[in-house]
Design an enzyme around this catalytic site. Structure first.
Site, PDB file in Angstrom:
ATOM      1  N   HIS A 238      30.687 -60.452 -46.752  1.00  0.00           N
ATOM      2  CA  HIS A 238      31.609 -59.744 -45.859  1.00  0.00           C
ATOM      3  C   HIS A 238      31.499 -60.178 -44.400  1.00  0.00           C
ATOM      4  CE1 HIS A 238      27.978 -57.367 -45.134  1.00  0.00           C
ATOM      5  NE2 HIS A 238      28.520 -57.048 -43.975  1.00  0.00           N
TER       6      HIS A 238
HETATM    7  C1  UD1 Z   1      30.557 -53.291 -40.780  1.00  0.00           C
HETATM    8  C2  UD1 Z   1      29.479 -53.694 -39.781  1.00  0.00           C
HETATM    9  C3  UD1 Z   1      28.524 -54.683 -40.411  1.00  0.00           C
HETATM   10  C4  UD1 Z   1      28.011 -54.185 -41.745  1.00  0.00           C
HETATM   11  C5  UD1 Z   1      29.195 -53.852 -42.621  1.00  0.00           C
HETATM   12  C6  UD1 Z   1      28.785 -53.362 -43.984  1.00  0.00           C
HETATM   13  C7  UD1 Z   1      30.092 -53.758 -37.394  1.00  0.00           C
HETATM   14  C8  UD1 Z   1      30.407 -54.657 -36.274  1.00  0.00           C
HETATM   15  N1  UD1 Z   1      30.041 -54.339 -38.606  1.00  0.00           N
HETATM   16  O1  UD1 Z   1      31.339 -54.443 -41.024  1.00  0.00           O
HETATM   17  O2  UD1 Z   1      27.434 -54.891 -39.544  1.00  0.00           O
HETATM   18  O3  UD1 Z   1      27.216 -55.178 -42.328  1.00  0.00           O
HETATM   19  O4  UD1 Z   1      29.968 -52.844 -41.979  1.00  0.00           O
HETATM   20  O5  UD1 Z   1      29.896 -53.111 -44.777  1.00  0.00           O
HETATM   21  O6  UD1 Z   1      29.873 -52.596 -37.190  1.00  0.00           O
HETATM   22  N2  UD1 Z   1      37.594 -51.163 -44.363  1.00  0.00           N
HETATM   23  C9  UD1 Z   1      38.169 -50.463 -45.399  1.00  0.00           C
HETATM   24  N3  UD1 Z   1      37.520 -49.347 -45.838  1.00  0.00           N
HETATM   25  C10 UD1 Z   1      36.349 -48.920 -45.296  1.00  0.00           C
HETATM   26  C11 UD1 Z   1      35.793 -49.648 -44.236  1.00  0.00           C
HETATM   27  C12 UD1 Z   1      36.418 -50.774 -43.780  1.00  0.00           C
HETATM   28  O7  UD1 Z   1      39.218 -50.815 -45.910  1.00  0.00           O
HETATM   29  O8  UD1 Z   1      35.821 -47.893 -45.746  1.00  0.00           O
HETATM   30  C13 UD1 Z   1      38.261 -52.368 -43.865  1.00  0.00           C
HETATM   31  C14 UD1 Z   1      38.758 -52.148 -42.453  1.00  0.00           C
HETATM   32  O9  UD1 Z   1      40.073 -51.762 -42.417  1.00  0.00           O
HETATM   33  C15 UD1 Z   1      38.565 -53.492 -41.800  1.00  0.00           C
HETATM   34  C16 UD1 Z   1      37.477 -54.133 -42.606  1.00  0.00           C
HETATM   35  O10 UD1 Z   1      37.307 -53.395 -43.797  1.00  0.00           O
HETATM   36  O11 UD1 Z   1      39.700 -54.256 -41.915  1.00  0.00           O
HETATM   37  C17 UD1 Z   1      36.206 -54.220 -41.826  1.00  0.00           C
HETATM   38  O12 UD1 Z   1      35.658 -52.938 -41.511  1.00  0.00           O
HETATM   39  P1  UD1 Z   1      34.684 -52.716 -40.254  1.00  0.00           P
HETATM   40  O13 UD1 Z   1      34.046 -51.395 -40.319  1.00  0.00           O
HETATM   41  O14 UD1 Z   1      35.411 -53.082 -39.034  1.00  0.00           O
HETATM   42  O15 UD1 Z   1      33.579 -53.817 -40.410  1.00  0.00           O
HETATM   43  P2  UD1 Z   1      32.784 -54.343 -41.663  1.00  0.00           P
HETATM   44  O16 UD1 Z   1      33.238 -55.689 -41.981  1.00  0.00           O
HETATM   45  O17 UD1 Z   1      32.770 -53.339 -42.785  1.00  0.00           O
END
Ligand code: UD1
Length: 428
Positions: A238
């Site tokens: 991820h």
């Molecule tokens: C975040 C953390 C990362 C951690 C990871 C574990 C930061 C900068 N990054 O990254 O350190 O390793 O979590 O998963 O804080 N999304 C969903 N559903 C959810 C959560 C996210 O669909 O429940 C989608 C969001 O819309 C977004 C993407 O996933 O497009 C990324 O989510 P985001 O929380 O921004 O960062 P992660 O990549 O999950």
């Protein structure tokens, strides 16, 4: 011996999660209950908060409040972990959701500042390195509320990783730094953090594993996926550096689909990764590849049961590098740096490029891989050490009195008095 609430706390606040801050016993104020906020935000946070919540819950000298910022919100990225880790529903849910880094961080700050102003904690505990970690550390620091960082001192040395920025800023602001390993202590010392702020407590993730071990052993996920008694690898990806651009993601899909021919793979796909696989037209190549099962993200127990039965893992996660070191399972980490070097020097982890994956898997299958050893203090007792450190640093009464005094549930909610305990108890 009778006990009752201190008269100084008579003000009512119906919405307060913290209901009691001080006790009067035999006419004497003998103890102040520390009000501790445990910040939970994203998937990797929940297994760090859970053991601490369980250790603090029911302690006579504190009350803790679980604050979910809402950074992760999907059922299987959040609720499933609360259920698996036996966490109660959060006391506060800030509901910030997704967004750019600035937007997500700012939204957490706005919401958490409001929560602190309405109901001020004595200590903010942040964990890990996500955007909510740094956001809540900033809020605590600016409101002069002591901040403690669990999993402090980890450094990849790569400031292009958003998590590295979060680690640096959080550790600069934190009053108490709880580290997992000696390299973390050294990093903090090199940055000029005074040693009295640092306590090495070990690895909190291992506490979660040990707490859930029986359920993990009993879980039927391997059977459900037809992997019982068969060699297989677990894949997770991820990191933006691997999944946000078509070139690296295509290279990884190429490698994984060809590797599946010699070793079955199971790949719980993170929402960020799935979105990008679909956007770059790679999803069906992966989903249709023989021997490669792409599945929804799993809860903690099912995921760990898959890891426990695996021949190896292929990942870019931080936590999985640690869990596999503890379990003695080979781990191939698709990154150029790691903030957890002890998993390489003492454990079973190696950093690889996409092109190095297949030869590394061959080495593992041929039995040529270090077995590793468990790093010191990765023993399932980290949360207890954290609790002892909180008490040592912040309690204003001798532990003996605090331990001996069982506190009954208060008859009413009471408002926190802003002048007490809180910031006045920080050493130095
Ligand atoms: C975040 C953390 C990362 C951690 C990871 C574990 C930061 C900068 N990054 O990254 O350190 O390793 O979590 O998963 O804080 N999304 C969903 N559903 C959810 C959560 C996210 O669909 O429940 C989608 C969001 O819309 C977004 C993407 O996933 O497009 C990324 O989510 P985001 O929380 O921004 O960062 P992660 O990549 O999950």
């Amino acid at each position: 011996m009778g006990s009752k609430l201190s008269p100084g706390h008579a003000g009512m606040q119906a919405t307060s999660c913290y209901t009691q801050t001080a006790l009067e016993i035999e006419g004497r104020l003998v103890m102040q209950r520390l009000r501790i906020d445990l910040i939970a935000a994203a998937r990797p946070n929940f297994m760090k908060v859970a053991p601490l919540f369980h250790v603090l819950h029911g302690q006579p000298w504190c009350r803790s409040r679980v604050v979910h910022t809402g950074q992760h919100y999907d059922q299987n990225m959040s609720e499933a972990f609360f259920r698996d880790l036996k966490l109660p529903p959060p006391d506060l849910h800030l509901g910030v959701g997704s967004g750019s880094h600035a937007k997500q961080t700012a939204n957490v700050m706005l919401a958490y500042e409001e929560a602190c102003n309405a109901d001020r904690p004595d200590l903010v505990v942040v964990v890990g390195d996500v955007n909510s970690t740094v956001a809540c550390a900033l809020v605590g620091a600016k409101l002069h509320i002591p901040v403690a960082h669990l999993e402090a001192g980890l450094r990849s040395g790569d400031r292009r990783m958003p998590e590295e920025i979060n680690r640096l800023v959080t550790d600069t602001l934190a009053d108490i730094l709880w580290t997992p390993s000696p390299d973390a202590d050294e990093n903090l010392a090199a940055e000029g953090v005074p040693p009295e702020k640092i306590t090495r407590v070990g690895n909190i993730m291992i506490d979660s594993y040990e707490l859930m071990r029986e359920r993990i052993d009993a879980a039927g996920e391997r059977r459900r996926l037809g992997l019982e008694n068969r060699p297989y690898a677990v894949v997770t990806l991820h990191r933006p550096s691997n999944v946000d651009a078509p070139v690296p993601l295509t290279a990884l899909v190429d490698q994984l689909t060809s590797m599946a021919v010699r070793l079955p793979l199971v790949f719980p796909v993170h929402p960020r990764t799935r979105k990008n696989l679909e956007a770059f037209g790679l999803w069906s190549r992966l989903a249709d590849a023989p021997n490669l099962q792409v599945i929804e993200p799993l809860g903690y127990v099912d995921f760990m049961s898959l890891v426990c039965g695996a021949h190896l893992t292929i990942t870019d996660s931080g936590g999985i590098q640690e869990e596999t070191t503890y379990l003695g399972i080979p781990c191939l980490t698709l990154r150029t740096t790691t903030e957890r070097p002890i998993t390489i020097t003492e454990g079973t982890n190696r950093l690889v490029t996409a092109a190095e994956l297949v030869p590394a898997v061959d080495e593992i299958l041929a039995g040529r891989w270090p077995r590793g050893r468990k790093p010191q203090l990765w023993d399932g007792h980290t949360a207890a050490r954290v609790a002892a450190d909180i008490r040592r640093r912040l309690l204003s009464v001798p532990p003996r009195v605090a331990e001996a005094t069982a506190i009954p549930a208060p008859p009413t909610s009471v408002r926190w008095a802003t002048s007490e305990p809180g910031s006045g108890h920080m050493p130095g």
